[in-house]
Design a protein around this motif. Structure first.
Motif, PDB file in Angstrom:
ATOM      1  N   LEU A  33     -37.953   8.570   9.164  1.00 45.29           N
ATOM      2  CA  LEU A  33     -37.035   8.624  10.311  1.00 45.29           C
ATOM      3  C   LEU A  33     -37.547   9.561  11.398  1.00 45.29           C
ATOM      4  O   LEU A  33     -36.998   9.598  12.498  1.00 45.29           O
ATOM      5  CB  LEU A  33     -35.635   9.033   9.856  1.00 45.29           C
ATOM      6  N   ASN A  34     -38.613  10.290  11.103  1.00 46.33           N
ATOM      7  CA  ASN A  34     -39.305  11.048  12.152  1.00 46.33           C
ATOM      8  C   ASN A  34     -40.291  10.167  12.913  1.00 46.33           C
ATOM      9  O   ASN A  34     -40.789  10.545  13.973  1.00 46.33           O
ATOM     10  CB  ASN A  34     -40.075  12.227  11.538  1.00 46.33           C
ATOM     11  N   GLU A  35     -40.577   8.987  12.355  1.00 49.58           N
ATOM     12  CA  GLU A  35     -41.555   8.082  12.952  1.00 49.58           C
ATOM     13  C   GLU A  35     -40.917   6.847  13.580  1.00 49.58           C
ATOM     14  O   GLU A  35     -41.486   6.256  14.494  1.00 49.58           O
ATOM     15  CB  GLU A  35     -42.552   7.620  11.877  1.00 49.58           C
ATOM     16  N   PHE A  36     -39.739   6.461  13.077  1.00 50.95           N
ATOM     17  CA  PHE A  36     -39.105   5.212  13.514  1.00 50.95           C
ATOM     18  C   PHE A  36     -37.624   5.439  13.841  1.00 50.95           C
ATOM     19  O   PHE A  36     -36.999   6.350  13.327  1.00 50.95           O
ATOM     20  CB  PHE A  36     -39.226   4.135  12.420  1.00 50.95           C
ATOM     21  N   GLN A  37     -37.105   4.570  14.693  1.00 48.56           N
ATOM     22  CA  GLN A  37     -35.697   4.663  15.076  1.00 48.56           C
ATOM     23  C   GLN A  37     -34.769   4.272  13.939  1.00 48.56           C
ATOM     24  O   GLN A  37     -33.666   4.797  13.820  1.00 48.56           O
ATOM     25  CB  GLN A  37     -35.424   3.768  16.289  1.00 48.56           C
ATOM     26  N   ILE A  38     -35.210   3.331  13.117  1.00 49.32           N
ATOM     27  CA  ILE A  38     -34.372   2.824  12.039  1.00 49.32           C
ATOM     28  C   ILE A  38     -35.267   2.283  10.936  1.00 49.32           C
ATOM     29  O   ILE A  38     -36.363   1.783  11.213  1.00 49.32           O
ATOM     30  CB  ILE A  38     -33.401   1.737  12.560  1.00 49.32           C
ATOM     31  N   ILE A  39     -34.818   2.413   9.678  1.00 48.51           N
ATOM     32  CA  ILE A  39     -35.610   1.944   8.549  1.00 48.51           C
ATOM     33  C   ILE A  39     -34.749   1.050   7.658  1.00 48.51           C
ATOM     34  O   ILE A  39     -33.536   1.234   7.575  1.00 48.51           O
ATOM     35  CB  ILE A  39     -36.209   3.113   7.734  1.00 48.51           C
ATOM     36  N   ARG A  40     -35.407   0.088   6.998  1.00 50.91           N
ATOM     37  CA  ARG A  40     -34.656  -0.883   6.190  1.00 50.91           C
ATOM     38  C   ARG A  40     -35.111  -0.874   4.734  1.00 50.91           C
ATOM     39  O   ARG A  40     -36.296  -0.989   4.436  1.00 50.91           O
ATOM     40  CB  ARG A  40     -34.856  -2.299   6.747  1.00 50.91           C
ATOM     41  N   GLY A  41     -34.120  -0.712   3.845  1.00 55.63           N
ATOM     42  CA  GLY A  41     -34.355  -0.889   2.425  1.00 55.63           C
ATOM     43  C   GLY A  41     -33.875  -2.260   2.011  1.00 55.63           C
ATOM     44  O   GLY A  41     -33.685  -3.146   2.851  1.00 55.63           O
ATOM     45  N   THR A  42     -33.651  -2.454   0.706  1.00 47.57           N
ATOM     46  CA  THR A  42     -33.204  -3.748   0.209  1.00 47.57           C
ATOM     47  C   THR A  42     -31.997  -3.581  -0.699  1.00 47.57           C
ATOM     48  O   THR A  42     -31.782  -2.531  -1.306  1.00 47.57           O
ATOM     49  CB  THR A  42     -34.327  -4.456  -0.573  1.00 47.57           C
ATOM     50  N   THR A  43     -31.213  -4.645  -0.806  1.00 44.08           N
ATOM     51  CA  THR A  43     -30.094  -4.689  -1.725  1.00 44.08           C
ATOM     52  C   THR A  43     -30.066  -6.075  -2.362  1.00 44.08           C
ATOM     53  O   THR A  43     -30.655  -7.019  -1.829  1.00 44.08           O
ATOM     54  CB  THR A  43     -28.762  -4.385  -1.004  1.00 44.08           C
ATOM     55  N   TYR A  44     -29.390  -6.178  -3.489  1.00 48.32           N
ATOM     56  CA  TYR A  44     -29.440  -7.428  -4.252  1.00 48.32           C
ATOM     57  C   TYR A  44     -28.054  -7.753  -4.807  1.00 48.32           C
ATOM     58  O   TYR A  44     -27.135  -6.947  -4.761  1.00 48.32           O
ATOM     59  CB  TYR A  44     -30.447  -7.319  -5.409  1.00 48.32           C
ATOM     60  N   GLY A  45     -27.929  -8.954  -5.362  1.00 51.34           N
ATOM     61  CA  GLY A  45     -26.696  -9.338  -6.041  1.00 51.34           C
ATOM     62  C   GLY A  45     -25.751 -10.124  -5.159  1.00 51.34           C
ATOM     63  O   GLY A  45     -25.950 -10.272  -3.955  1.00 51.34           O
ATOM     64  N   ASN A  46     -24.698 -10.638  -5.805  1.00 43.38           N
ATOM     65  CA  ASN A  46     -23.714 -11.451  -5.092  1.00 43.38           C
ATOM     66  C   ASN A  46     -22.316 -10.853  -5.181  1.00 43.38           C
ATOM     67  O   ASN A  46     -21.349 -11.532  -5.495  1.00 43.38           O
ATOM     68  CB  ASN A  46     -23.722 -12.897  -5.630  1.00 43.38           C
ATOM     69  N   ALA A  47     -22.248  -9.547  -4.919  1.00 40.90           N
ATOM     70  CA  ALA A  47     -20.957  -8.867  -4.899  1.00 40.90           C
ATOM     71  C   ALA A  47     -20.051  -9.488  -3.844  1.00 40.90           C
ATOM     72  O   ALA A  47     -20.525 -10.128  -2.898  1.00 40.90           O
ATOM     73  CB  ALA A  47     -21.151  -7.379  -4.612  1.00 40.90           C
ATOM     74  N   ALA A  48     -18.755  -9.312  -4.009  1.00 42.02           N
ATOM     75  CA  ALA A  48     -17.806  -9.812  -3.014  1.00 42.02           C
ATOM     76  C   ALA A  48     -18.196  -9.270  -1.641  1.00 42.02           C
ATOM     77  O   ALA A  48     -18.678  -8.134  -1.526  1.00 42.02           O
ATOM     78  CB  ALA A  48     -16.398  -9.376  -3.375  1.00 42.02           C
ATOM     79  N   PRO A  49     -18.023 -10.074  -0.593  1.00 40.69           N
ATOM     80  CA  PRO A  49     -18.440  -9.642   0.749  1.00 40.69           C
ATOM     81  C   PRO A  49     -17.953  -8.241   1.125  1.00 40.69           C
ATOM     82  O   PRO A  49     -18.706  -7.479   1.742  1.00 40.69           O
ATOM     83  CB  PRO A  49     -17.827 -10.717   1.653  1.00 40.69           C
TER      84      PRO A  49
END
Length: 257
Positions: free
Chosen positions: A147-163
């Protein structure tokens, strides 16, 4: 005095109604989706862009191994950018950030994976302002570092939990977001489920974050997303007056929750 009072009330009511309408319009504009792609499938990204142009879509393409791309692929990335898409970073060598730092150091990671990627991409006017973790591998140390290098960073999430319980929505309180994979090999793959996430976003002024890898007409291998999946998503977004966001746009938004 009576006429003045009636006039004042009329103006006040009109003003309130007008403000309410503007507020509702702003909320409607805020609900939407980020469609992102990882790795170096530049030819396939360029092709699917033609397929999805009728939806006025926008996407974020997170590129890895930029130093190995042909000049033709770099020109295609520049063409995508010129059409309003975003080109983000996915590491120069597609390293697992947590494992690499654990075995080496944060300085070595930046010197080997991040700084040269930014330098090389910037030399072609493709400065990356957002970053997606390879393998979704992250922790607090890597987050604070990047976050010192980029405005925003993206990880991942999984599964089919309720919206309502899913973790793939933008949160204005954090510059870390999580995307839900839409490749057909994922166990949670289900187009109606993806559309239910968009429906929840529409009703609650949220922004869904999806990620894919290689767009294809027909699924054959892992990490492929069929055109039909992307068409269904784009069609829902367009028909429901939602917005296609690029990843870096999220860093400047107010609360969308």
């Amino acid at each position: 005095m009576k006429k003045y009072f009636v006039l004042l009330v009329t103006i006040t009511l009109f003003s309130c109604n007008e403000n309410d309408e503007i507020s509702n319009q702003q909320q409607d504009k805020q609900s939407g989706v980020v469609i992102s792609f990882d790795d170096d499938y530049v030819n396939e990204w360029h092709e699917v862009n033609t397929v999805l142009q009728p939806y006025d879509w926008k996407a974020t393409f997170f590129v890895t191994r930029f130093n190995q791309l042909s000049s033709d692929k770099i020109q295609k990335l520049k063409a995508l950018k010129s059409e309003g898409h975003e080109i983000g970073g996915h590491g120069l060598n597609h390293l697992n950030a947590v494992n690499y730092i654990s075995s080496n150091s944060t300085t070595a990671y930046l010197n080997h994976e991040i700084t040269p990627m930014i330098t090389q991409m910037s030399s072609f006017d493709l400065v990356p302002t957002s970053f997606a973790y390879p393998y979704g591998s992250r922790n607090t140390t890597t987050d604070n570092l990047l976050l010192n290098e980029f405005q925003i960073i993206r990880g991942t999430t999984y599964g089919n939990a309720a919206p309502i319980s899913q973790n793939c929505y933008y949160n204005s309180n954090s510059k870390l977001v999580f995307g839900l994979g839409i490749d057909k090999n994922y166990s949670h793959f289900n187009i109606p489920y993806f559309l239910s996430l968009l429906e929840h976003a529409k009703k609650n002024n949220k922004i869904v974050i999806f990620y894919a890898h290689k767009p294809v007409l027909s699924f054959q291998n892992n990490y492929e997303t069929e055109y039909q999946t992307l068409i269904e998503i784009c069609n829902y977004v367009k028909n429901n007056n939602m917005k296609f966001y690029r990843m870096s746009e999220l860093s400047n938004l107010e609360d969308a929750n």
